[in-house]
Design an enzyme around this catalytic site. Structure first.
Site, mmCIF file in Angstrom:
data_model
loop_
_atom_site.group_PDB
_atom_site.id
_atom_site.type_symbol
_atom_site.label_atom_id
_atom_site.label_comp_id
_atom_site.label_asym_id
_atom_site.label_seq_id
_atom_site.Cartn_x
_atom_site.Cartn_y
_atom_site.Cartn_z
ATOM 1 N N GLY A 199 0.658 -1.263 0.021
ATOM 2 C CA GLY A 199 0.278 -0.438 -0.054
ATOM 3 C C GLY A 199 0.612 1.323 -0.204
ATOM 4 N N GLY A 202 4.852 0.907 -0.176
ATOM 5 C CA GLY A 202 6.132 0.671 -1.296
ATOM 6 C C GLY A 202 5.907 -0.653 -1.312
ATOM 7 N N GLY A 227 -8.561 -1.105 -7.627
ATOM 8 C CA GLY A 227 -7.751 -2.204 -9.097
ATOM 9 C C GLY A 227 -6.148 -1.823 -9.390
ATOM 10 C CB ALA A 228 -3.855 0.466 -6.606
ATOM 11 N N GLY A 229 -3.338 -2.680 -7.468
ATOM 12 C CA GLY A 229 -2.408 -3.829 -7.801
ATOM 13 C C GLY A 229 -2.539 -4.031 -9.304
ATOM 14 C CG ASP A 230 -5.624 -6.052 -11.496
ATOM 15 O OD1 ASP A 230 -5.166 -6.685 -11.290
ATOM 16 O OD2 ASP A 230 -6.466 -6.149 -11.063
#
Length: 266
Positions: A199, A202, A227-230
């Protein structure tokens, strides 16, 4: 340069009680790929009854789409408090079969955006890994295939990781699988590269026999990190497939995600 691919189920997402909106790895990864300008294609699956709602917004992002009809559409509800997320599985998406992979023959790198353990069985992954480097989302290891409040566990099929070159984990997923995500614990997974996103703190990158920490770029104000992980994984693979070292790829991916999140605030 041969294209990079993202495959996964589209989903209907409700964030903080809002109306359903397009989600899933194909949609969020395509947003990143549009910014990066790398030749790519997206394999997406949902029920035919939801195609008109989910596929046109994906197509408008400008990345070629291979759509597959499924027997269902994944659906999720989210609530956020800072880096903490509460999530409910409203409906499971369809499973992918080897036949669904037609059209990916020219791809060397592929991001498998699994939303649940049932999305990509080991046999499908084995077919996908023939001649390709597979990055796998750890959601497909720790999310059981059941509806209701999301409760993670480590009862995954060990054959899945045998097909994986890059494993991307959120911190909570890593802790379910190995406890404290230190070097020895992450190495025990047996995957050549493991990236743990933390998150706002980093990420950790295990590759080439050592663990490195990559700091995040701060984003001011309230954000919606869905969707940040994708987006991160797609940007990471773009850099890796272009010859960047793992830690450098994570730094570039972190910067891109910060930029995308910042745009949501304007």
């Amino acid at each position: 340069m041969r294209p990079l691919a993202v495959v996964g189920n589209l989903s209907l997402d409700r964030v903080d009680g809002g109306p359903p909106r397009p989600g899933g790895a194909p949609f969020h990864a395509a947003r990143a790929l549009r910014v990066l300008g790398r030749p790519a294609l997206v394999g997406a699956k949902c029920a035919a009854s939801d195609r008109r709602q989910l596929v046109p917004p994906l197509v408008r992002l400008g990345v070629p789409v291979l759509w597959r009809a499924g027997e269902s559409t994944a659906a999720y509800s989210f609530r956020y408090e800072g880096d903490r997320r509460e999530m409910r599985v409203d409906a499971l998406g369809p499973s992918w079969t080897p036949e669904d992979l037609h059209g990916l023959e020219r791809v060397d790198w592929v991001h498998v955006g699994a939303l649940a353990r049932s999305d990509f069985p080991a046999g499908t992954l084995a077919e996908l890994a023939r001649g390709r480097r597979v990055a796998f989302d750890g959601q497909g290891l720790v999310r059981p295939d059941r509806v209701g409040a999301l409760e993670l566990d480590a009862a995954y099929d060990r054959d899945v990781l045998a097909q994986v070159a890059v494993l991307k984990l959120a911190e909570e997923e890593a802790r379910v699988l190995v406890g404290d995500p230190d070097e020895d614990a992450l190495r025990s997974l047996g995957v050549p590269e493991v990236v743990v996103t933390l998150g706002s703190q980093g990420s950790l990158v295990l590759a080439d026999g050592r663990l490195e920490r990559v700091p995040a770029r701060p984003v001011e104000g309230a954000i919606d990190p869905t969707g940040a992980g994708d987006a991160f994984t797609s940007a990471y693979l773009v850099s890796r497939s272009s010859g960047h070292a793992p830690a450098a790829a994570a730094r570039r991916a972190t910067a891109l995600v910060a930029g995308l999140l910042g745009r949501r605030l304007r």
